[in-house]
Write an enzyme that holds these catalytic residues in place. Structure first.
Site, PDB file in Angstrom:
ATOM      1  N   GLY A  58      22.606 -14.293  39.542  1.00 46.60           N
ATOM      2  CA  GLY A  58      23.542 -14.733  38.771  1.00 46.60           C
ATOM      3  C   GLY A  58      23.069 -16.023  38.185  1.00 46.60           C
ATOM      4  O   GLY A  58      22.284 -16.679  38.705  1.00 46.60           O
ATOM      5  N   GLN A  63      22.682 -23.651  33.757  1.00 45.39           N
ATOM      6  CA  GLN A  63      21.768 -23.969  34.473  1.00 45.39           C
ATOM      7  C   GLN A  63      20.193 -23.733  33.523  1.00 45.39           C
ATOM      8  O   GLN A  63      19.093 -23.870  34.083  1.00 45.39           O
ATOM      9  CB  GLN A  63      21.386 -22.862  35.461  1.00 45.39           C
ATOM     10  CG  GLN A  63      22.656 -22.938  36.328  1.00 45.39           C
ATOM     11  CD  GLN A  63      22.444 -21.560  37.622  1.00 45.39           C
ATOM     12  OE1 GLN A  63      23.113 -20.610  37.118  1.00 45.39           O
ATOM     13  NE2 GLN A  63      21.890 -21.828  38.698  1.00 45.39           N
ATOM     14  N   CYS A 110      21.820 -21.174  45.205  1.00 45.95           N
ATOM     15  CA  CYS A 110      21.511 -21.282  43.760  1.00 45.95           C
ATOM     16  C   CYS A 110      20.392 -21.682  43.135  1.00 45.95           C
ATOM     17  O   CYS A 110      19.637 -22.608  43.706  1.00 45.95           O
ATOM     18  CB  CYS A 110      22.621 -22.313  43.473  1.00 45.95           C
ATOM     19  SG  CYS A 110      22.798 -22.966  41.771  1.00 45.95           S
ATOM     20  N   LEU A 111      20.097 -20.840  42.093  1.00 47.80           N
ATOM     21  CA  LEU A 111      18.732 -21.208  41.500  1.00 47.80           C
ATOM     22  C   LEU A 111      18.336 -22.756  41.086  1.00 47.80           C
ATOM     23  O   LEU A 111      17.365 -23.323  40.871  1.00 47.80           O
ATOM     24  CB  LEU A 111      18.447 -20.308  40.244  1.00 47.80           C
ATOM     25  CG  LEU A 111      18.405 -18.783  40.722  1.00 47.80           C
ATOM     26  CD1 LEU A 111      18.190 -18.092  39.019  1.00 47.80           C
ATOM     27  CD2 LEU A 111      17.182 -18.470  41.549  1.00 47.80           C
ATOM     28  N   HIS A 154      31.132 -18.067  41.845  1.00 49.18           N
ATOM     29  CA  HIS A 154      30.057 -19.053  41.789  1.00 49.18           C
ATOM     30  C   HIS A 154      29.513 -19.486  40.346  1.00 49.18           C
ATOM     31  O   HIS A 154      29.202 -20.574  39.921  1.00 49.18           O
ATOM     32  CB  HIS A 154      28.811 -18.444  42.828  1.00 49.18           C
ATOM     33  CG  HIS A 154      27.740 -19.343  42.690  1.00 49.18           C
ATOM     34  ND1 HIS A 154      27.167 -19.935  43.927  1.00 49.18           N
ATOM     35  CD2 HIS A 154      26.708 -19.816  41.750  1.00 49.18           C
ATOM     36  CE1 HIS A 154      26.188 -20.590  43.649  1.00 49.18           C
ATOM     37  NE2 HIS A 154      25.756 -20.452  42.279  1.00 49.18           N
ATOM     38  N   GLU A 155      29.434 -18.201  39.687  1.00 44.76           N
ATOM     39  CA  GLU A 155      28.760 -18.529  38.079  1.00 44.76           C
ATOM     40  C   GLU A 155      30.100 -19.225  37.324  1.00 44.76           C
ATOM     41  O   GLU A 155      29.773 -20.019  36.526  1.00 44.76           O
ATOM     42  CB  GLU A 155      28.314 -17.272  37.508  1.00 44.76           C
ATOM     43  CG  GLU A 155      27.313 -16.477  38.196  1.00 44.76           C
ATOM     44  CD  GLU A 155      26.070 -17.520  38.709  1.00 44.76           C
ATOM     45  OE1 GLU A 155      25.587 -18.421  37.878  1.00 44.76           O
ATOM     46  OE2 GLU A 155      25.756 -17.319  39.832  1.00 44.76           O
ATOM     47  N   HIS A 158      30.202 -22.719  37.796  1.00 42.09           N
ATOM     48  CA  HIS A 158      28.941 -23.599  36.874  1.00 42.09           C
ATOM     49  C   HIS A 158      29.656 -24.188  35.518  1.00 42.09           C
ATOM     50  O   HIS A 158      28.888 -25.150  35.260  1.00 42.09           O
ATOM     51  CB  HIS A 158      27.471 -22.754  36.827  1.00 42.09           C
ATOM     52  CG  HIS A 158      26.581 -22.745  37.850  1.00 42.09           C
ATOM     53  ND1 HIS A 158      26.108 -23.772  38.339  1.00 42.09           N
ATOM     54  CD2 HIS A 158      26.176 -21.767  38.698  1.00 42.09           C
ATOM     55  CE1 HIS A 158      25.298 -23.473  39.344  1.00 42.09           C
ATOM     56  NE2 HIS A 158      25.244 -22.074  39.468  1.00 42.09           N
TER      57      HIS A 158
HETATM   58 CO    CO Z   1      24.181 -21.209  41.167  1.00 43.93          CO
END
Ligand code: CO
Length: 183
Positions: A58, A63, A110-111, A154-155, A158
């Site tokens: 995701g 991000q 998480c990226l 989660h997304e 953000h």
């Molecule tokens: Co994330």
């Protein structure tokens, strides 16, 4: 590949703005790039050539430094049939959620967060998310359970400047929540 901003960057902590509708070509293009980043990041051949790229399921626009309410998700939902959930959404929002909670047993990643934070981020076990489809511009309603529900929550977090470890119990990050399902 997109440049992913890392924990500490202001865009990750800023609430994102609603995307104007109908979707502009630029916003559609951003969503398309976000999804293709995820697809590439799960391709073994691609990763062999790009060892510094992290795999992700995701991605949210903050991000990549864009504070607009856009997310992409891509993951295999049936390993036997090899079917994937592949979504590009503008203005996603949770319209209903189960009382039942769940958590990812291996811990979320998480990226944008290079180091792993140990703890449990409890999420709704089931959610219904509405949003605007990045291809058609039509309103979509998605019902997700378990892993898919975790990824979407989660997304969407953000977009409100929330990272997964913010969801931990500060005093006891591994606190057990009775009745929560390990995924
Ligand atoms: Co994330």
């Amino acid at each position: 590949m997109l440049k992913i901003v890392l924990d500490g960057a202001p865009s990750l902590r800023r609430p994102s703005k609603e995307v104007e509708l109908p979707l502009s070509d630029k916003d559609k293009e951003t969503l398309r790039k976000m999804l293709s980043h995820l697809v590439d990041s799960q391709d073994p051949d691609f990763l062999e050539k790009h060892p510094n790229v992290r795999s992700g399921v995701g991605l949210a626009a903050p991000q990549i430094g864009i504070n607009k309410r856009m997310i992409a998700v891509y993951f295999e939902d049936d390993p036997e049939k090899h079917t994937f959930v592949s979504l590009k959404l503008a203005n996603p929002r949770i319209v209903s959620s189960s009382f039942k909670k769940c958590y990812l047993a291996s811990g979320e990643g998480c990226l944008s967060v290079p180091e792993k934070h140990e703890g449990r981020a409890y999420r709704h076990y089931k959610v219904t998310v509405e949003g605007i489809d990045g291809d058609t511009g039509e309103k979509l309603s998605i019902r997700a359970v378990g892993f898919g529900a975790i990824v979407l929550q989660h997304e969407i977090d953000h977009l409100d400047g929330i990272l997964y470890y913010d969801r931990f119990d500060k005093a006891n990050p591994l606190r057990e929540l009775p009745g929560a399902i390990a995924i």
